[in-house]
Design a protein around this motif. Sequence first.
Motif, mmCIF file in Angstrom:
data_model
loop_
_atom_site.group_PDB
_atom_site.id
_atom_site.type_symbol
_atom_site.label_atom_id
_atom_site.label_comp_id
_atom_site.label_asym_id
_atom_site.label_seq_id
_atom_site.Cartn_x
_atom_site.Cartn_y
_atom_site.Cartn_z
ATOM 1 N N PRO A 147 0.831 -1.194 0.000
ATOM 2 C CA PRO A 147 0.000 0.000 0.000
ATOM 3 C C PRO A 147 0.868 1.247 0.000
ATOM 4 O O PRO A 147 1.843 1.347 0.757
ATOM 5 C CB PRO A 147 -0.817 -0.129 1.288
ATOM 6 N N SER A 148 0.495 2.220 -0.838
ATOM 7 C CA SER A 148 1.307 3.426 -0.961
ATOM 8 C C SER A 148 0.419 4.603 -1.322
ATOM 9 O O SER A 148 -0.693 4.441 -1.821
ATOM 10 C CB SER A 148 2.384 3.238 -2.025
ATOM 11 N N ILE A 149 0.962 5.790 -1.037
ATOM 12 C CA ILE A 149 0.334 7.031 -1.490
ATOM 13 C C ILE A 149 1.086 7.429 -2.755
ATOM 14 O O ILE A 149 2.309 7.639 -2.716
ATOM 15 C CB ILE A 149 0.433 8.134 -0.426
ATOM 16 N N ARG A 150 0.390 7.526 -3.856
ATOM 17 C CA ARG A 150 1.035 7.777 -5.144
ATOM 18 C C ARG A 150 0.343 8.918 -5.860
ATOM 19 O O ARG A 150 -0.845 9.177 -5.645
ATOM 20 C CB ARG A 150 1.032 6.524 -6.003
ATOM 21 N N ALA A 151 1.117 9.617 -6.688
ATOM 22 C CA ALA A 151 0.589 10.669 -7.550
ATOM 23 C C ALA A 151 0.817 10.261 -9.006
ATOM 24 O O ALA A 151 1.864 9.684 -9.337
ATOM 25 C CB ALA A 151 1.275 12.000 -7.258
ATOM 26 N N VAL A 152 -0.129 10.536 -9.874
ATOM 27 C CA VAL A 152 -0.029 10.197 -11.305
ATOM 28 C C VAL A 152 -0.308 11.464 -12.099
ATOM 29 O O VAL A 152 -1.311 12.144 -11.843
ATOM 30 C CB VAL A 152 -1.019 9.080 -11.695
ATOM 31 N N THR A 153 0.572 11.772 -13.079
ATOM 32 C CA THR A 153 0.416 12.987 -13.874
ATOM 33 C C THR A 153 0.836 12.695 -15.322
ATOM 34 O O THR A 153 1.706 11.842 -15.564
ATOM 35 C CB THR A 153 1.256 14.128 -13.278
ATOM 36 N N PRO A 154 0.251 13.364 -16.285
ATOM 37 C CA PRO A 154 0.604 13.102 -17.706
ATOM 38 C C PRO A 154 1.871 13.839 -18.138
ATOM 39 O O PRO A 154 2.241 14.862 -17.565
ATOM 40 C CB PRO A 154 -0.615 13.632 -18.459
ATOM 41 N N VAL A 155 2.516 13.277 -19.207
ATOM 42 C CA VAL A 155 3.684 13.892 -19.848
ATOM 43 C C VAL A 155 3.235 14.345 -21.249
ATOM 44 O O VAL A 155 2.760 13.522 -22.047
ATOM 45 C CB VAL A 155 4.860 12.916 -19.940
ATOM 46 N N TYR A 156 3.369 15.630 -21.502
ATOM 47 C CA TYR A 156 2.904 16.190 -22.769
ATOM 48 C C TYR A 156 4.085 16.405 -23.715
ATOM 49 O O TYR A 156 5.190 16.772 -23.284
ATOM 50 C CB TYR A 156 2.210 17.535 -22.523
ATOM 51 N N ASP A 157 3.781 16.175 -25.019
ATOM 52 C CA ASP A 157 4.748 16.495 -26.086
ATOM 53 C C ASP A 157 3.944 17.050 -27.263
ATOM 54 O O ASP A 157 3.154 16.327 -27.883
ATOM 55 C CB ASP A 157 5.526 15.242 -26.520
ATOM 56 N N ASP A 158 4.141 18.338 -27.530
ATOM 57 C CA ASP A 158 3.373 19.035 -28.570
ATOM 58 C C ASP A 158 1.879 18.898 -28.331
ATOM 59 O O ASP A 158 1.073 18.667 -29.253
ATOM 60 C CB ASP A 158 3.734 18.510 -29.966
ATOM 61 N N GLY A 159 1.467 18.975 -27.045
ATOM 62 C CA GLY A 159 0.052 18.948 -26.704
ATOM 63 C C GLY A 159 -0.535 17.563 -26.621
ATOM 64 O O GLY A 159 -1.725 17.411 -26.315
#
Length: 508
Positions: free
Chosen positions: A129-141
């Motif tokens: 069990p963990s506290i995690r953050a997820v975020t996108p990686v953008y390239d040219d939108g």
Amino acid sequence: MTLAGQVFAVQLVVLVTVVAVGVALTVWELRRDQDRATARRVTDIAVSVAQAPSTAAAVRGPDPTALLQPVTERIRRQATVDFIVVMAPDRTRYTHTEVDRIGKPFSGTIDRALAGETFTEIYPGSLGPSIRAVTPVYDDGRIVALVSAGVTRDRIADQVRRQLPLILGSAGAGLLLAVLGSALLRRRLLRQTHGLAPAELRTLYEHHDAVLHSIHEGLVVFDRDADTAAVVNDQARLLLELPDGPIRRTDLPISLRRLDMRVVRDEMHVTAERVLVVNQDVVRWSGRPLGTVLTVRDHTELRDMMGELDSVRGLADSLRAQAHESANRLHTVVTMVELGLYREAVEFATAELRLSQALIDRLTGAVREPALVALLLGKVDQAIERGVELTVAEDTELDTAAPLSAHEMVTLVGNLVDNALDAVAQTPDAWVEVTVRQEDSGLYLRIADSGPGMSEEVFARAMERGYSTKTDHQGLGLALVRRLVARYGGTLRAERSPESAVLVRIPL
């Protein structure tokens, strides 16, 4: 168990409960704070990695893992997180803390990140069990990859556990101080309640209240160094004419204010209306004084009767003395007759008779109160025995004792004459003069003597509290006179010029 022991036990249970609940709430709040801080930290790390230009460039390259794994591991160690995962939109991992999991699908929620949102969650992943953050990686939108950073709950728990000694130490110190305060309170309460249990205190109060209302003596209790009485029963308020409500020492008669912390036994005190017998004891506990208990008994009627009895006794003594002198004179007359001295016998027998009869005739003619006449005749004989010349002033004239009764008149005149005789009995050429007359304004009485008299301070002291210079007297004479005069709204004063005298005026 004593009241102090019960209070201490209850306080101890409450303190332990409060401290235990406080520690639990502190740990719970600390865990929440750590979770919130961790969520912010992993979010910042994930966003920082995702927004780095090198991340998008590495994802476009032929081998993203070779470029990203060293970088993410270095950041992970520096930021003290458990994992930083860079993955393709299809969940394929480019990086991972455990290299054998690279290339395998990421376990966790990514739908919100694929929609362009950065979010955090608690998820039971491959490391636990963990506290995690997820975020996108953008390239040219376009979203070309996702970044997830997380810290396991075990690491957070370790951080909380490292702070537990400080929390428990603070709680223990607070509990120790609280227990010491409770122990001091118990000691104080134990001293104030004398180690009694609640049932004993209740019984003591019930008996105390019952006794206070049942006894016929006045009772006044003062604590040590206290100006307000702790206990005053109904009889004390009646005898001492005390007001309702709290009683201060200044509310007591003047003579009772001066008793202080000492033992008093059967001491006579006179108020405006009563003659009181006062006793006082000092209450002690473990050798230290706690206060005083003052008891008061009413002896007004008894003292009045004793005053009248003293007057009658004095008259009886005078009559016995006269009888003795008469017997001597009779023997003398009989002997003169036997010797044939008839004329001398007649002159000797009638000389004393003429003097006595003249005094009796003058008193009975001027004074219409038989009790007062008898008293004055008795005092004349008593004065002769003591070597004092007692005379009745020529202007003495009294039709009635009003507004006094005969008994009160005897008390008034008898006490003042006795005081005057006592004052001059041991002096040469001693004399006492009595003046009693009825005036338009009321009754006038003056007792003059050859003594030095009393100053205003001594006279005031003698009136307020049975003062006497004689060791075999209780010194109630003037105090009784003052009470009698005050009852009728009269005045009583002493003068020393042109001669020592006491003056009484009682208005009609």
